[in-house]
Design a protein around this motif. Structure first.
Motif, mmCIF file in Angstrom:
data_model
loop_
_atom_site.group_PDB
_atom_site.id
_atom_site.type_symbol
_atom_site.label_atom_id
_atom_site.label_comp_id
_atom_site.label_asym_id
_atom_site.label_seq_id
_atom_site.Cartn_x
_atom_site.Cartn_y
_atom_site.Cartn_z
ATOM 1 N N ALA B 141 -8.992 2.510 2.584
ATOM 2 C CA ALA B 141 -8.614 2.548 1.492
ATOM 3 C C ALA B 141 -7.029 3.690 1.838
ATOM 4 C CB ALA B 141 -8.764 3.607 0.800
ATOM 5 N N ARG B 142 -7.681 3.790 3.298
ATOM 6 C CA ARG B 142 -6.492 4.734 4.651
ATOM 7 C C ARG B 142 -5.552 4.363 4.508
ATOM 8 N NH1 ARG B 142 -5.368 4.248 8.813
ATOM 9 N NH2 ARG B 142 -6.888 2.982 9.013
ATOM 10 N N ALA B 143 -5.687 2.927 5.248
ATOM 11 C CA ALA B 143 -4.752 1.810 5.795
ATOM 12 C C ALA B 143 -3.144 1.890 4.159
ATOM 13 C CB ALA B 143 -5.050 0.760 5.670
ATOM 14 N N MET B 144 -3.990 2.216 2.996
ATOM 15 C CA MET B 144 -3.465 1.942 1.636
ATOM 16 C C MET B 144 -3.330 2.988 0.905
ATOM 17 S SD MET B 144 -4.795 -1.700 0.074
ATOM 18 C CE MET B 144 -6.142 -0.298 -1.271
ATOM 19 N N ILE B 145 -2.767 4.011 1.723
ATOM 20 C CA ILE B 145 -2.183 5.634 1.177
ATOM 21 C C ILE B 145 -0.630 5.433 0.959
ATOM 22 C CG2 ILE B 145 -2.348 6.348 3.630
ATOM 23 C CD1 ILE B 145 -4.352 7.688 0.583
ATOM 24 N N HIS B 146 -0.107 5.059 1.725
ATOM 25 C CA HIS B 146 1.407 4.939 1.366
ATOM 26 C C HIS B 146 1.847 3.843 0.550
ATOM 27 C CE1 HIS B 146 -0.037 2.999 5.280
ATOM 28 N NE2 HIS B 146 1.808 3.027 5.199
ATOM 29 N N ASP B 147 0.604 3.090 0.067
ATOM 30 C CA ASP B 147 1.669 1.883 -0.403
ATOM 31 C C ASP B 147 2.660 1.102 0.337
ATOM 32 O OD1 ASP B 147 0.442 1.550 -3.109
ATOM 33 O OD2 ASP B 147 2.096 3.093 -4.161
ATOM 34 N N PRO B 148 1.890 0.578 1.411
ATOM 35 C CA PRO B 148 2.395 -0.084 2.603
ATOM 36 C C PRO B 148 2.793 -1.766 2.200
ATOM 37 C CG PRO B 148 0.731 -0.435 3.210
ATOM 38 C CD PRO B 148 0.338 0.434 2.051
ATOM 39 N N ASP B 149 4.075 -2.511 2.300
ATOM 40 C CA ASP B 149 4.450 -3.799 1.513
ATOM 41 C C ASP B 149 3.288 -5.019 3.228
ATOM 42 O OD1 ASP B 149 6.351 -2.758 0.127
ATOM 43 O OD2 ASP B 149 7.816 -2.430 1.655
ATOM 44 N N VAL B 150 3.455 -4.264 3.995
ATOM 45 C CA VAL B 150 2.538 -5.001 5.084
ATOM 46 C C VAL B 150 1.462 -4.419 5.564
ATOM 47 C CG1 VAL B 150 2.892 -6.431 7.173
ATOM 48 C CG2 VAL B 150 4.686 -5.987 5.260
ATOM 49 N N LEU B 151 0.293 -5.418 5.796
ATOM 50 C CA LEU B 151 -0.571 -4.724 5.704
ATOM 51 C C LEU B 151 -1.313 -5.705 7.575
ATOM 52 C CD1 LEU B 151 -2.568 -4.429 2.495
ATOM 53 C CD2 LEU B 151 -2.863 -2.491 4.581
ATOM 54 N N LEU B 152 -1.977 -4.706 8.278
ATOM 55 C CA LEU B 152 -2.248 -5.196 9.325
ATOM 56 C C LEU B 152 -3.731 -5.050 9.616
ATOM 57 C CD1 LEU B 152 0.987 -4.632 10.224
ATOM 58 C CD2 LEU B 152 0.400 -6.543 11.731
ATOM 59 N N LEU B 153 -4.342 -5.986 9.753
ATOM 60 C CA LEU B 153 -6.090 -6.218 9.265
ATOM 61 C C LEU B 153 -6.338 -6.914 11.059
ATOM 62 C CD1 LEU B 153 -6.695 -6.733 5.381
ATOM 63 C CD2 LEU B 153 -6.084 -4.187 6.543
ATOM 64 N N ASP B 154 -7.478 -5.553 11.708
ATOM 65 C CA ASP B 154 -8.061 -6.183 12.197
ATOM 66 C C ASP B 154 -9.590 -6.428 12.257
ATOM 67 O OD1 ASP B 154 -9.084 -6.552 15.180
ATOM 68 O OD2 ASP B 154 -8.722 -5.338 16.212
ATOM 69 N N GLU B 155 -9.942 -7.366 12.106
ATOM 70 C CA GLU B 155 -11.605 -7.706 12.042
ATOM 71 C C GLU B 155 -11.617 -6.776 10.356
ATOM 72 O OE1 GLU B 155 -13.077 -9.976 13.904
ATOM 73 O OE2 GLU B 155 -12.603 -10.238 14.756
ATOM 74 N N PRO B 156 -11.842 -6.931 9.959
ATOM 75 C CA PRO B 156 -11.935 -6.185 8.254
ATOM 76 C C PRO B 156 -13.498 -5.731 8.175
ATOM 77 C CG PRO B 156 -10.098 -7.300 7.578
ATOM 78 C CD PRO B 156 -10.385 -7.827 8.376
ATOM 79 N N SER B 157 -13.905 -6.974 8.275
ATOM 80 C CA SER B 157 -15.015 -7.069 7.970
ATOM 81 C C SER B 157 -16.411 -7.026 8.884
ATOM 82 C CB SER B 157 -15.550 -8.380 5.837
ATOM 83 O OG SER B 157 -15.278 -9.346 6.905
ATOM 84 N N SER B 158 -15.501 -6.528 10.059
ATOM 85 C CA SER B 158 -16.360 -6.993 11.456
ATOM 86 C C SER B 158 -17.942 -5.741 11.140
ATOM 87 C CB SER B 158 -15.769 -6.555 12.442
ATOM 88 O OG SER B 158 -16.689 -6.354 13.915
#
Lengths: 236, 302
Positions: B141-158
């Protein structure tokens, strides 16, 4: 450099320190303890030099306590953020590295300065208890407390923050312990280093202010040598 | 959107990445696969401008992220660390980042994201009291707070339990439907298979494969054929016959079933051979290779 961004970081760091009870208690304890231990020296000196002794105490003690408090608060703001890895996320926000550093320096400096002011008030109250005449800071000491002390606290925080971001975890731990011992020793010597017969004048305060400004400029310049790569590769 | 061109990274003379190349186009969900220590996080850090490549270039929106503060507004990240402060509440954490990104109507935005992450009831609780799964969702949710066009996720479900993994996966799929470009660093093949349209496989700092999942399956996997025979005698005869065929590279017999790995796609010939030799086949089917098979083929075949 966007000032508003710096203040967002500063506000968050200030609130973080204030809400960390253990840290605040340590800061307040040392302010109280050193005030109580140091101020009674007033009753041991002759009436003719009480005013100068009190001002000398204020000159040295408030400055050293401010720096000591800054030292207590800085690791949480710089070192812990790096150790926990949050600094990486922060470096990917629209803030520049210097804005992040500046925000953290401002945040720690404000809280450390408030505790130094509290210590100054305590010192004055205790000194007046042991004095027959009313003791208040001279205009030069007042300027010292208002300008020089916060400037030196900012220098200390800036330098510590620079070190925390630049160096690895092990080096930081060694440096932290060394600095703690030095500052604690310096604070303990307060009573002994205040020379009777010497009065702090505008000149000393002015020189110190200039030194503080120069040091701030130097540390601000040094931050050019901080890089994201350096920070990221010294996290673990 | 994301371009990595001939990136090499060396630390103390040791090559961590060796000539990495790939492009991620707008709206794509790109999976970056590799075992631990392959160089995935180093690649991500180079894209984010946290590390400088020794040679080559990594650009987002044709620019270097490290030196462009404003461009970073268009990019959301979730690294191994969630970027959250344990001493702050869920709400305060989001509010802090919303201020840093200068998000308009941030109260409304935070409310929506807390709903999205299923954390509305815990918004006032300190993040230090959250489970790892809750922190990960809040991190997203924090990563999306500013409505980014690009999301880079490192092992999101690790490190998440299966339920939380599924929730994170659903969140990513939801974002993909909104046409956001997603770069997913992972070693979870199942996750990547379900989410990503295109993948790259990295091993010991070198790109071993880079294509759409279906293409990689075709490219790297030998066709596998599974047959079930009517009785044990038929199964034995079929097994002996298949082993003798030069276009069968591997053959395994288990009960009445046989799996045969072919050197080339030759299913009809196999059936003709079996039937022509009087072997009664009850069932025959082509087996789809999983991404795991492809991955193992690629990594082992390096």
């Amino acid at each position: 450099m966007s000032i508003s961004k710096i203040f967002i970081v500063a506000k968050k760091e200030m609130m973080g320190i204030i809400k960390t009870k253990s840290q605040m208690l340590v800061g307040l304890f040392f302010a109280l303890w050193f005030s109580v231990m140091t101020a009674p020296v007033i009753k041991t000196v002759e009436e003719s030099v009480v005013f100068d002794t009190y001002n000398n105490l204020m000159f040295y003690f408030v400055l050293m306590l401010g720096i000591f408090t800054a030292f207590i608060f800085s690791p949480k703001v710089f070192f812990n953020e790096k150790r926990e890895g949050n600094i990486e996320t922060l470096l990917c926000t629209p803030l520049s590295l210097r804005q992040i550093w500046s925000g953290k320096v401002v945040g720690v400096t404000i809280v450390a300065y408030l505790i130094a002011l509290l210590a100054a008030v305590l010192m004055t109250i205790i000194a007046n208890i042991f004095s027959t005449s009313m003791l208040l800071p001279s205009p030069a000491i007042f300027l010292h407390i208002v300008l020089v002390v916060p400037a030196f606290i900012a220098v200390a925080v800036g330098l510590l923050g620079f070190g925390h971001l630049l160096l690895g975890m092990r080096e930081n731990q060694i440096i932290n312990i060394s600095i703690f011992i030095v500052i604690f020793f310096a604070l303990s010597l307060t009573k002994n280093v205040i020379g009777v017969g010497f009065a702090v004048s505008w000149i000393e305060v002015g020189v110190l202010l200039m030194v503080a400004v120069l040091l701030l400029a130097l540390i601000s310049y040094l931050t050019r040598y901080l890089s994201k790569e350096r920070i990221v590769t010294t996290i673990a | 959107m994301i371009e990595v061109q001939n990136v090499t990274k060396k630390f103390n003379g040791k090559t961590i990445l060796n000539g990495i190349n790939f492009h991620v186009h707008k709206g794509e969900v790109f999976g970056f696969l590799g075992p631990n220590g392959a160089g995935k996080t180093t690649t991500l850090r180079i894209i984010l401008g946290l590390l400088d490549p020794t040679s080559g270039e990594a650009h987002v929106f044709r620019e270097y992220l490290g030196s462009n503060n404003e461009l970073r507004r268009k990019v959301g990240i979730l690294l191994e660390n969630d970027g959250l402060y344990d001493g702050l509440s869920a709400y305060k954490n989001l509010d802090y980042y919303a201020q840093l990104y200068n998000v308009p109507d941030r109260e409304e935005k935070i409310k929506n994201l807390l709903d999205f992450a299923g954390l509305t009831k815990r918004k006032g609780d300190k993040v230090g009291t959250f489970s790892k799964g809750m922190k990960r969702k809040l991190g997203l949710a924090r990563a999306m707070i500013h409505d980014p066009d690009v999301l880079l996720l490192d092992e999101p479900s690790s490190g998440l339990d299966p339920e939380a993994q599924r929730m994170v996966r659903d969140l990513i799929l939801h974002l993909a439907k909104e046409k956001r470009t997603i770069f997913l660093n992972s070693h979870d093949l199942d996750e990547v298979q379900k989410i990503c349209s295109k993948i790259a496989i990295l091993h010991r700092g070198t790109m071993q494969a880079y294509d759409r999942v279906e293409n990689l399956r075709n490219k790297f996997s030998n066709p596998v054929f599974e047959i079930t025979l009517t009785d044990a005698a038929n199964a034995k005869n079929a097994f002996d016959l298949l082993q003798s065929l030069d276009y069968v590279s591997d053959c395994k017999l288990y009960g009445l079933g046989i799996t045969a790995t072919l050197k080339e796609e030759n299913y009809s010939n196999i059936l003709n051979e079996l039937v022509g030799n009087g072997i009664k086949v009850e069932e025959a089917k082509k087996l789809a290779k999983s991404l795991e098979d492809v991955y193992l083929d690629v990594v082992k075949g390096e």
